[in-house]
Write a protein that holds these residues in place. Structure first.
Motif, PDB file in Angstrom:
ATOM      1  N   UNK A   2     -12.395  33.065 -42.975  1.00  0.00           N
ATOM      2  CA  UNK A   2     -12.168  31.647 -42.667  1.00  0.00           C
ATOM      3  C   UNK A   2     -10.906  31.400 -41.848  1.00  0.00           C
ATOM      4  N   UNK A   3      -9.903  32.252 -42.013  1.00  0.00           N
ATOM      5  CA  UNK A   3      -8.672  32.087 -41.231  1.00  0.00           C
ATOM      6  C   UNK A   3      -8.953  32.352 -39.755  1.00  0.00           C
ATOM      7  N   UNK A   4      -9.722  33.397 -39.466  1.00  0.00           N
ATOM      8  CA  UNK A   4     -10.051  33.716 -38.084  1.00  0.00           C
ATOM      9  C   UNK A   4     -10.908  32.625 -37.461  1.00  0.00           C
ATOM     10  N   UNK A   5     -11.910  32.152 -38.190  1.00  0.00           N
ATOM     11  CA  UNK A   5     -12.752  31.085 -37.658  1.00  0.00           C
ATOM     12  C   UNK A   5     -11.960  29.801 -37.430  1.00  0.00           C
ATOM     13  N   UNK A   6     -11.093  29.462 -38.367  1.00  0.00           N
ATOM     14  CA  UNK A   6     -10.253  28.281 -38.203  1.00  0.00           C
ATOM     15  C   UNK A   6      -9.252  28.432 -37.070  1.00  0.00           C
ATOM     16  N   UNK A  57      -9.655  30.305 -34.341  1.00  0.00           N
ATOM     17  CA  UNK A  57     -10.394  30.189 -33.084  1.00  0.00           C
ATOM     18  C   UNK A  57     -10.776  28.740 -32.797  1.00  0.00           C
ATOM     19  N   UNK A  58     -11.170  27.996 -33.825  1.00  0.00           N
ATOM     20  CA  UNK A  58     -11.470  26.579 -33.635  1.00  0.00           C
ATOM     21  C   UNK A  58     -10.209  25.815 -33.245  1.00  0.00           C
ATOM     22  N   UNK A  59      -9.071  26.190 -33.806  1.00  0.00           N
ATOM     23  CA  UNK A  59      -7.808  25.555 -33.445  1.00  0.00           C
ATOM     24  C   UNK A  59      -7.400  25.829 -32.019  1.00  0.00           C
ATOM     25  N   UNK A  60      -7.601  27.063 -31.562  1.00  0.00           N
ATOM     26  CA  UNK A  60      -7.286  27.391 -30.169  1.00  0.00           C
ATOM     27  C   UNK A  60      -8.200  26.620 -29.227  1.00  0.00           C
ATOM     28  N   UNK A  61      -9.487  26.529 -29.588  1.00  0.00           N
ATOM     29  CA  UNK A  61     -10.418  25.758 -28.759  1.00  0.00           C
ATOM     30  C   UNK A  61     -10.026  24.281 -28.745  1.00  0.00           C
ATOM     31  N   UNK A  62      -9.618  23.753 -29.891  1.00  0.00           N
ATOM     32  CA  UNK A  62      -9.174  22.364 -29.949  1.00  0.00           C
ATOM     33  C   UNK A  62      -7.902  22.134 -29.151  1.00  0.00           C
ATOM     34  N   UNK A  63      -6.989  23.087 -29.201  1.00  0.00           N
ATOM     35  CA  UNK A  63      -5.752  22.978 -28.415  1.00  0.00           C
ATOM     36  C   UNK A  63      -6.048  23.003 -26.922  1.00  0.00           C
ATOM     37  N   UNK A  64      -6.972  23.856 -26.533  1.00  0.00           N
ATOM     38  CA  UNK A  64      -7.337  23.917 -25.115  1.00  0.00           C
ATOM     39  C   UNK A  64      -7.983  22.614 -24.671  1.00  0.00           C
ATOM     40  N   UNK A  65      -8.745  21.990 -25.559  1.00  0.00           N
ATOM     41  CA  UNK A  65      -9.408  20.736 -25.196  1.00  0.00           C
ATOM     42  C   UNK A  65      -8.421  19.576 -25.096  1.00  0.00           C
ATOM     43  N   UNK A  78      -2.107  32.248 -32.400  1.00  0.00           N
ATOM     44  CA  UNK A  78      -3.213  32.771 -33.206  1.00  0.00           C
ATOM     45  C   UNK A  78      -2.833  34.091 -33.865  1.00  0.00           C
ATOM     46  N   UNK A  79      -2.135  34.957 -33.127  1.00  0.00           N
ATOM     47  CA  UNK A  79      -1.706  36.244 -33.679  1.00  0.00           C
ATOM     48  C   UNK A  79      -0.724  36.043 -34.828  1.00  0.00           C
ATOM     49  N   UNK A  80       0.218  35.122 -34.675  1.00  0.00           N
ATOM     50  CA  UNK A  80       1.180  34.840 -35.742  1.00  0.00           C
ATOM     51  C   UNK A  80       0.474  34.313 -36.981  1.00  0.00           C
TER      52      UNK A  80
END
Length: 149
Positions: A81-85, A87-95, A119-121
């Motif tokens: 769930x951390x990885x999925x969240x 990735x969704x956060x990075x996509x949201x930030x890009x948007x 994301x790495x941190x």
């Protein structure tokens, strides 16, 4: 002409560099607090999952699973769930980054280094936070686990 000072809430005037420094420190403090709360949440989630699956872990160990297999199972379950969240956060930030680009200082709106490093941190902190419950799961005694509940 740029103002060289800004108003503080008590009516005093602060130099612009001090106000900017305070703003940066408060943002960094909020980011550190968010990271701390996220790591506490990941730790709590992984610890709760281990406590709920003591019997399952005991059965796996009684059937021959070693500690590394149990640890990788718990870490996988905690990190999914951390990885999925993330990735969704990075996509949201890009948007949203184009809209919030006036709040970014020294970083472009679509800076891949900033996105991947955040994301790495997050993943490293989540891995460290879920390691403690995973290590505790490897020490489950199968006999006691089967008697549990």
């Amino acid at each position: 002409m740029m103002p060289t000072s800004c108003r503080h809430e008590h009516g005093r005037r602060l130099p612009r560099s001090l106000a900017d420094s305070l703003a940066h420190c408060s943002r960094a403090g909020l980011a550190a607090l968010a990271l701390l709360l996220g790591s506490i949440g990941v730790y709590a989630m992984a610890s709760y999952r281990v406590s709920r699956c003591v019997r399952e872990i005991g059965i796996r160990m009684a059937l021959g699973a070693d500690g590394s297999e149990v640890m990788s199972l718990v870490l996988r379950q905690a990190m999914r769930p951390v990885l999925l969240g993330g990735l969704a956060g990075v996509a949201g930030c890009a948007a949203v980054s184009r809209v919030l680009s006036n709040m970014l200082f020294g970083v472009s709106a679509y800076d891949p280094i900033a996105f991947t490093s955040a994301l790495f941190l997050l993943l490293v902190v989540a891995l460290v936070a879920s390691y403690i419950p995973a290590r505790r799961a490897t020490r489950v005694d199968p006999i006691l686990a089967l008697r549990y509940e």
